[in-house]
Scaffold this motif. Structure first.
Motif, short mmCIF file in Angstrom:
data_model
loop_
_atom_site.label_atom_id
_atom_site.label_comp_id
_atom_site.label_asym_id
_atom_site.label_seq_id
_atom_site.Cartn_x
_atom_site.Cartn_y
_atom_site.Cartn_z
N THR A 185 -7.79 -2.17 -4.96
CA THR A 185 -5.81 -2.00 -4.84
C THR A 185 -5.70 -1.98 -3.65
O THR A 185 -3.95 -1.71 -3.61
CB THR A 185 -6.47 -0.39 -5.00
OG1 THR A 185 -7.50 -0.68 -6.44
CG2 THR A 185 -4.81 0.35 -5.70
N PHE A 186 -6.31 -2.06 -2.46
CA PHE A 186 -5.39 -1.33 -1.14
C PHE A 186 -5.16 -2.89 0.25
O PHE A 186 -4.89 -2.80 0.69
CB PHE A 186 -5.65 -0.21 -0.12
CG PHE A 186 -5.03 0.54 -0.77
CD1 PHE A 186 -3.73 1.44 -1.16
CD2 PHE A 186 -6.51 2.18 -2.07
CE1 PHE A 186 -3.82 2.37 -1.63
CE2 PHE A 186 -6.12 2.68 -3.01
CZ PHE A 186 -4.50 3.19 -2.51
N ILE A 219 2.45 1.57 -3.30
CA ILE A 219 1.27 2.21 -4.73
C ILE A 219 1.42 3.29 -3.95
O ILE A 219 0.72 4.88 -4.84
CB ILE A 219 -0.27 1.33 -4.45
CG1 ILE A 219 -0.09 0.10 -4.66
CG2 ILE A 219 -1.26 1.97 -5.19
CD1 ILE A 219 -1.06 -0.66 -4.44
N LEU A 226 -12.92 -0.94 -6.40
CA LEU A 226 -11.64 -0.38 -6.60
C LEU A 226 -10.83 -0.32 -5.63
O LEU A 226 -9.09 -0.70 -5.06
CB LEU A 226 -11.56 0.50 -6.82
CG LEU A 226 -11.94 1.13 -8.69
CD1 LEU A 226 -12.36 2.34 -9.00
CD2 LEU A 226 -10.90 0.39 -9.57
N TYR A 258 -4.40 -6.94 -3.73
CA TYR A 258 -3.89 -6.80 -5.04
C TYR A 258 -2.74 -6.72 -3.59
O TYR A 258 -1.31 -7.75 -3.66
CB TYR A 258 -3.80 -5.72 -5.44
CG TYR A 258 -2.73 -5.36 -6.01
CD1 TYR A 258 -2.39 -6.51 -6.89
CD2 TYR A 258 -1.80 -4.13 -6.08
CE1 TYR A 258 -0.60 -5.99 -7.81
CE2 TYR A 258 -0.28 -3.89 -6.30
CZ TYR A 258 -0.02 -5.19 -7.52
OH TYR A 258 0.90 -4.84 -8.12
N TYR A 310 1.02 -9.04 -3.47
CA TYR A 310 2.05 -8.00 -4.17
C TYR A 310 3.22 -8.21 -3.19
O TYR A 310 4.50 -8.81 -3.08
CB TYR A 310 1.59 -6.40 -4.41
CG TYR A 310 2.98 -5.84 -4.70
CD1 TYR A 310 3.56 -6.16 -5.20
CD2 TYR A 310 2.61 -3.97 -4.73
CE1 TYR A 310 5.13 -5.65 -5.80
CE2 TYR A 310 3.29 -3.38 -4.99
CZ TYR A 310 4.89 -3.85 -5.50
OH TYR A 310 5.35 -2.96 -6.04
N SER A 347 0.47 -0.96 -0.06
CA SER A 347 -0.03 -0.16 -0.11
C SER A 347 0.86 1.38 -0.36
O SER A 347 0.71 2.30 -0.53
CB SER A 347 -0.67 -0.04 1.41
OG SER A 347 -1.82 -0.88 1.24
#
Lengths: 273, 314
Positions: B45-46, A127, B41, B49, B53, A124
């Protein structure tokens, strides 16, 4: 009769001593924060006899606390509003709209609650960093703009609403968004309050994420600011306790205002935000 | 593309309006898409993923800045397992988590049982006991740090009243972890109490009435009726408490910085140092995954034990 009396006394004795331990740090913090210089270590420890308010003024201006406070307020309000609205939208779709994969999606969303925060922390951060959001409000807010826990709360609540409410409107030709904003949300104030109090307390108390995504003093939140202040001015007990009182007060006020909702939220879902 | 979806949704909706609303099926998919898009979303994303990752990152050596990432296979994990400092942090974390979980569970249950009756000041007690739960951890850590001050701190001054000369708490390697466990327990008891109290109120009165008819004493009732009936709640509280405690960070950051002599260097703090001070993102990701594994295994173990325990009781 006497035994009964004794038992009651014993129970209150136990409960009171426990309550004292629970409350003692607060009592000491407030008492110390109001002591004049030179009286810091003097008794009484838990009852304010002095009211040296200028400690608060001094603490407030020693470090950029007004700015920290503002940052935390913006972040907490931003997170509370977005978590409530976006999670309500998602919860509604999961409760009321029919589409393939709905249950799978619901379980995936619940599954994100099981992911420990440290796992998501580094990616995070990367990103947010690559978006250029370090030291910004969006960096503080957007990654936590939706809460799986709130989605769960809203979904359960919407499932309990009678379908007839919407069906009449559907026949009249209203679309789902109109129904959601005009019919459903106005009926949802209990669950909105529950979700909002969880979101606010989570955001106000949060430390690790703001610590990681802010660098400049200008963008620090109040929790990070307090930790910094402690490192720099730790020897000034009275000022530090005044600062701690300022940091704790909004959380306690929010809790006292919405206590019933908060406790209901814990006991009905058995979960915490 | 957005416009296309939008038009399709409109078209579908218009057709839907002419039909009886109960038979909708697939045509609600586009509406649902818009309702769910922000949530998917953000969580995607947070949360979702990043979970993958960081697994991927854990196979690399990378400082987070340089364009060069070196694939090193499982080396981060093998070097992790060989590092004494890491095992120290695992040990410290297990002691912290175990200590807080057990202590807060017992005290929380005790308070809940005492409060589960008609008693004056019931909501007053409940609110007071709950205040630590909602108190910001950083501020709580700051205040407790000063309560534990060896010479002028409240704790040692109270101990002195009963003739005990208290230890140096946070400054003493053999007492620092216990001090943090005390604060963690103080912050957790209220939560356990509220959940237990709700569970106790769900216990049918007839169990207690039957026990009273049989002449059971209070301790027997507690041991044979209350505790077994609360088993699912206890299990839930143990798991949530462990998961929360394994991730402890704020308290350690504020109160000890992992010291003295790494005696409070919990995994969360160890991870933070490697990720954000030494910029070893791959290594730190391996730590995160190890922690995840630990949480996962203990959760499974708990469920297994819970099932076994339940079988013995019945």
């Amino acid at each position: 009769m006497k035994a009964k009396h004794f038992k009651k006394l014993l129970i209150h004795g136990l409960l009171l001593s426990g309550a004292f331990i629970a409350a003692m740090p607060f009592l000491w913090m407030i008492t110390t924060s109001l002591k004049p210089p030179g009286k810091v270590y003097d008794a009484p420890l838990f009852v304010p006899l002095y009211f040296y308010w200028s400690n608060y003024v001094k603490a407030w201006s020693f470090a950029p606390f007004p700015r920290f406070f503002l940052n935390s307020a913006i972040m907490a309000i931003g997170i509370t509003l977005s978590q409530t609205l976006l999670s309500a939208l998602a919860g509604y779709a999961l409760a009321r709209l029919k589409f393939p994969g709905r249950n799978t999606l619901f379980f995936l969303i619940l599954g994100t609650m099981m992911i420990p925060f440290p796992i998501t922390l580094i990616p995070s951060f990367l990103i947010v960093n690559s978006l250029g959001w370090i030291d910004t409000y969006q960096g503080l807010i957007v990654p936590r703009a939706v809460s799986a826990f709130a989605i769960f709360l809203f979904r359960q609540f919407f499932l309990s609403l009678p379908r007839e409410l919407e069906e009449a409107a559907l026949i009249d030709g209203a679309n789902r968004f109109t129904i959601f904003f005009r019919i459903i949300l106005p009926l949802s104030s209990p669950v909105i309050a529950t979700s909002a109090i969880f979101s606010f307390l989570f955001a106000w108390n949060d430390f690790l994420w703001p610590l990681v995504v802010t660098n400049s003093t200008r963008m620090r939140t109040i929790q990070v600011g307090l930790a910094m202040f402690q490192g720099q001015y730790g020897i000034f007990w009275t000022l530090l306790m005044a600062a701690s009182t300022i940091v704790i007060a909004p959380a306690i006020i929010a809790f006292l205002v919405a206590q019933r909702r908060f406790v209901e939220g814990i006991t009905t879902t058995g979960l915490r935000g | 593309m957005v416009l296309g979806v939008n038009l399709r949704w409109k078209a579908l909706h218009e057709r839907g309006a002419c039909r009886p609303p109960l038979r909708r099926g697939l045509q609600e998919f586009p509406v649902a898409f818009w309702f769910l898009l922000p949530a998917i979303l953000v969580l995607g994303t947070f949360n979702f993923y990043p979970a993958f990752y960081s697994l991927w990152l854990s196979f690399f050596e990378w400082d987070g800045f340089s364009p060069q990432r070196t694939f090193i296979g499982v080396e981060n994990y093998t070097s992790l397992l060989k590092t004494g400092e890491f095992w120290n942090s695992v040990r410290v974390t297990l002691i912290y988590a175990g200590g807080v979980t057990v202590a807060a569970l017992l005290i929380g249950l005790g308070v809940a049982v005492l409060l589960n009756r008609q008693i004056t000041g019931r909501s007053f007690y409940r609110t007071l006991y709950f205040l630590p739960v909602i108190t910001p951890t950083v501020a709580a850590g700051v205040v407790w740090k000063y309560l534990f001050d060896p010479t002028q701190g409240v704790v040692n001054r109270l101990l002195a009243l009963i003739g005990v000369s208290g230890p140096a708490w946070l400054n003493d390697p053999s007492w620092a972890l216990l001090s943090i466990v005390i604060v963690g327990t103080w912050k957790r008891v209220g939560f356990n109490m509220v959940v237990y109290l709700a569970a106790l109120q769900g216990v049918p009165r007839m169990y207690y009435e039957a026990a009273a008819l049989d002449g059971a004493n209070a301790w027997d009732v507690f041991r044979r009726i209350t505790v077994p009936l609360l088993t699912p709640t206890t299990l839930f509280l143990i798991i949530t408490s462990l998961i929360e405690a394994f991730q402890v960070f704020d308290l350690v950051y504020v109160m000890t910085g992992g010291g003295p002599l790494r005696s409070t260097d919990v995994v969360g703090y160890y991870l933070y140092r490697h990720a954000f001070r030494y910029h070893q993102l791959g290594y730190a990701s391996a730590i995160a995954y190890f922690m995840f594994l630990l949480i996962f295994v203990i959760t499974l173990l708990q469920f297994q034990l819970g099932r076994g325990g339940g079988a013995v009781e019945s």
